[in-house]
Design an enzyme around this catalytic site. Structure first.
Site, PDB file in Angstrom:
ATOM      1  N   HIS A   1      21.962 -21.843 -44.000  1.00 44.95           N
ATOM      2  CA  HIS A   1      23.078 -22.130 -43.495  1.00 44.95           C
ATOM      3  C   HIS A   1      22.889 -23.558 -42.539  1.00 44.95           C
ATOM      4  O   HIS A   1      22.828 -24.018 -41.379  1.00 44.95           O
ATOM      5  CB  HIS A   1      23.609 -20.944 -42.046  1.00 44.95           C
ATOM      6  CG  HIS A   1      24.141 -20.171 -42.257  1.00 44.95           C
ATOM      7  ND1 HIS A   1      25.622 -20.307 -43.003  1.00 44.95           N
ATOM      8  CD2 HIS A   1      23.861 -19.206 -42.939  1.00 44.95           C
ATOM      9  CE1 HIS A   1      26.157 -18.802 -43.826  1.00 44.95           C
ATOM     10  NE2 HIS A   1      24.709 -18.249 -44.170  1.00 44.95           N
TER      11      HIS A   1
ATOM     12  N   ASP B   1      20.635 -15.670 -40.477  1.00 42.30           N
ATOM     13  CA  ASP B   1      21.359 -14.724 -41.783  1.00 42.30           C
ATOM     14  C   ASP B   1      20.867 -15.541 -43.468  1.00 42.30           C
ATOM     15  O   ASP B   1      21.344 -16.489 -43.183  1.00 42.30           O
ATOM     16  CB  ASP B   1      22.766 -14.425 -41.311  1.00 42.30           C
ATOM     17  CG  ASP B   1      23.395 -15.468 -41.340  1.00 42.30           C
ATOM     18  OD1 ASP B   1      22.864 -16.569 -40.639  1.00 42.30           O
ATOM     19  OD2 ASP B   1      24.768 -16.071 -41.519  1.00 42.30           O
ATOM     20  N   GLU B   2      21.605 -14.480 -44.170  1.00 41.74           N
ATOM     21  CA  GLU B   2      21.819 -14.878 -46.025  1.00 41.74           C
ATOM     22  C   GLU B   2      21.312 -16.470 -46.156  1.00 41.74           C
ATOM     23  O   GLU B   2      21.734 -16.756 -46.372  1.00 41.74           O
ATOM     24  CB  GLU B   2      23.345 -15.984 -45.912  1.00 41.74           C
ATOM     25  CG  GLU B   2      24.507 -14.276 -45.046  1.00 41.74           C
ATOM     26  CD  GLU B   2      25.857 -14.447 -45.408  1.00 41.74           C
ATOM     27  OE1 GLU B   2      26.697 -14.486 -46.187  1.00 41.74           O
ATOM     28  OE2 GLU B   2      25.673 -15.927 -44.766  1.00 41.74           O
ATOM     29  N   SER B   3      19.527 -15.945 -46.429  1.00 36.21           N
ATOM     30  CA  SER B   3      18.497 -17.135 -45.904  1.00 36.21           C
ATOM     31  C   SER B   3      18.348 -16.848 -48.032  1.00 36.21           C
ATOM     32  O   SER B   3      17.254 -16.340 -48.692  1.00 36.21           O
ATOM     33  CB  SER B   3      17.786 -16.981 -45.285  1.00 36.21           C
ATOM     34  OG  SER B   3      17.582 -17.583 -43.956  1.00 36.21           O
TER      35      SER B   3
END
Ligand code: IFG
Length: 535
Positions: free
Chosen positions: A277, A340-342
């Protein structure tokens, strides 16, 4: 019955004049009427309410007295006066006093009582006045929110309304269940002004929330000025989802938001999401990319495609500079490091990265908090995990001796549509109607997580699909008061049938506060059905 003899007409006129003057400025105070404190619709529901079935009336003679001359208590008194005066027109003043004031007033005082903790309070209302006591000023502030709710809904209006301004009498003893009770505002996907953020803060304060998490950076935007890396905001803040003009908070504006929150006993948790992100930062500085090439600014809504270059030392200098500057601007204990969401960061790179970043946060005197993926690493001292999607991560955090801030997407994500007809929002996690948002318990939702493992609750509002504050209000209300109650009131005191009645009575309060709320059909709203809503 002795008759009053007047010696001559002159003194009769004088007496008449004195009586008339006295009657004219004596507050128009009708005699107490029967009112039932136990029937009031307080949200969050207090620990104990004992009614004495009479009423107290605020009149033009009513003032707010605070114990002693502490600036902090005077500020809390003024906050209440500023909420009451526009609608009542009573010209309530705030004064210092060393003892309880005369009949007809409101009195705020500190009374050392360890049982009340940081935010508990005792409220006692009689026909002769209101006394609010707390162990600490934050408790007075929480009690002030209850006082607001015990007055008619139109007290929340910003214009003069008809009285009378009566409160039911009795005593309320109250204390929160969880230490952290909050919301998250994503100002990265779409940027929101200082005023909009202050509005959001004002609204969560009314429901005794004490935490506002600001999601300050993401792929679509960097929203906080960092003096040592100026292009982050100047370039990374240029746009937003959909290609609009974006924006960012200067450090002065961020300090203004922090103070505004502090004045409402709300702690700001700033988030710099990483290593994923991060497209906005990667677009601002080529050296943050492994290939040394700056990325294009991004205005879509995909996730998981960006990563800082975890193997380059400059990345950690960048992070250290950012966290140093942010920590200096943030009085609260937490810095949120995202995590998150790496999806394009290899796991063997991600784990040392989050471990090292936690150390950087600690080196600047703050505690790290991150989305639940950071539990894949080794949680350092004081680090907490925000559970949103993966229950194993939440349990892993507890196994490491940490605590969990509960933000389960399928229950607490306020960007989820209410149902398939909701104009804004997503539904990847769930459709979340007002009942689903309320009917869950953070202490039992995740097997392996007990109440002692829960730091508190936070309801995130992601902004991919909203860019106006009234759209934010529509997604946040009426679900937010339910989250506030889940965080404040014991699970044993909560049930949907009772809550939905109290929530229905808050419809007129939402309207008086100018909140563009979703009039869910699951709730009987105590105001005309024809209420026009923007949707
Ligand atoms: N998940 C992403 C958010 C946001 C959200 C929208 C987390 C921790 C979906 N990460 O939630 O950035 O895109 O519902």
């Amino acid at each position: 019955m002795p008759t009053l003899r007047i010696s001559n007409s002159g003194s009769a006129l004088l007496l008449l004049a004195v009586l008339t003057t006295f009657m004219a400025c004596a507050p128009k105070k009708s005699p107490p009427v029967p009112m039932d404190l136990a029937q009031e619709s307080i949200i969050p529901i207090p620990v104990s309410v004992k009614a004495t079935n009479s009423s107290f009336e605020l009149t033009s003679a009513t003032d707010i007295y605070v114990q002693g001359d502490s600036k902090e208590l005077l500020k809390i008194g003024q906050y209440l006066a500023d909420k009451l005066n526009p609608s009542t027109g009573l010209g309530i003043e705030v004064k210092s006093s060393n003892e309880a004031p005369a009949v007809g007033n409101i009195y705020l005082s500190i009374k050392k009582d360890a049982k009340l903790g940081a935010e508990g309070y005792n409220l006692n209302i009689t026909p002769d006045g209101v006394t609010l006591e707390a162990n600490a000023p934050a408790g007075l502030f929480m009690g002030v929110q209850t006082i607001r709710q015990l007055l008619p809904a139109q007290v929340e209006s910003s214009s003069k309304q008809e009285g009378p301004w009566r409160m039911a009498t009795g005593t309320i003893n109250d204390i929160p269940t969880y230490a952290v009770r909050g919301a998250m505002f994503d100002v990265a996907r779409h940027f929101f002004s200082v005023e909009d953020t202050k509005r959001f803060i004002d609204l969560i304060a009314a429901y005794k929330m004490n935490t506002m998490h600001l999601h300050l950076s993401d792929d679509q935007g960097w929203r906080i000025e960092i003096k040592s890396w100026p292009k982050l905001a100047e370039h990374g803040g240029k746009t937003q989802v959909g290609g609009g003009k974006g924006g960012y908070y200067t450090q002065e504006q961020y300090k203004d938001i922090v103070q505004y929150a502090l004045d409402r006993y709300i702690t700001i948790i700033p988030e710099i999401d990483m290593p994923g992100h991060t497209n906005a930062a990667l677009a601002a500085y080529p050296e943050l990319n492994c290939d040394g090439k700056a990325r294009e600014l991004y205005t879509g809504t995909e996730v998981g495609f960006s990563t800082l270059c975890t193997k380059n030392e400059i990345t950690y200098k960048f992070i250290d500079d950012v966290i140093r500057e942010l920590a200096a601007l943030t009085p609260g204990p937490f810095i949120h490091i995202g995590g998150d969401e790496s999806h394009v960061t290899k796991k063997e790179d991600y784990i040392p990265f989050v471990n090292r970043v936690q150390g950087i946060v600690l080196s600047h005197g703050k505690q790290a908090i991150g989305w639940d993926e950071i539990a894949l690493g080794t949680l350092k001292k004081g680090a907490f995990v925000q559970h949103w999607a993966d229950v194993d991560n939440a349990v892993n955090a507890v196994k490491q001796g940490s605590k969990v801030l509960m933000s389960p997407a399928r229950k607490a994500y306020m960007d989820m549509q209410y149902d398939s007809t909701t104009q804004w929002g997503l539904h990847w996690a769930a459709y979340i109607e007002v009942d689903s948002a309320y009917i869950w318990d953070p202490a039992t939702l995740v097997p392996g997580l007990a109440q002692k493992d829960v730091l508190g609750i936070e309801a995130p509002l992601w902004s991919e699909t909203v860019d106006q504050i009234d759209e934010v209000e529509y997604m946040v209300f009426p679900r937010l008061p339910g989250y506030a109650e889940i965080g404040w009131s014991a699970a044993s005191a909560r049930n949907w049938d009772g809550y939905k009645k109290r929530l229905g009575a808050h419809g007129p309060r939402f309207t008086a506060m100018g909140i563009n709320y979703y009039p869910s059909k699951l709730v009987e709203w105590k105001e005309d059905k024809g209420k026009k809503l923007k949707n």
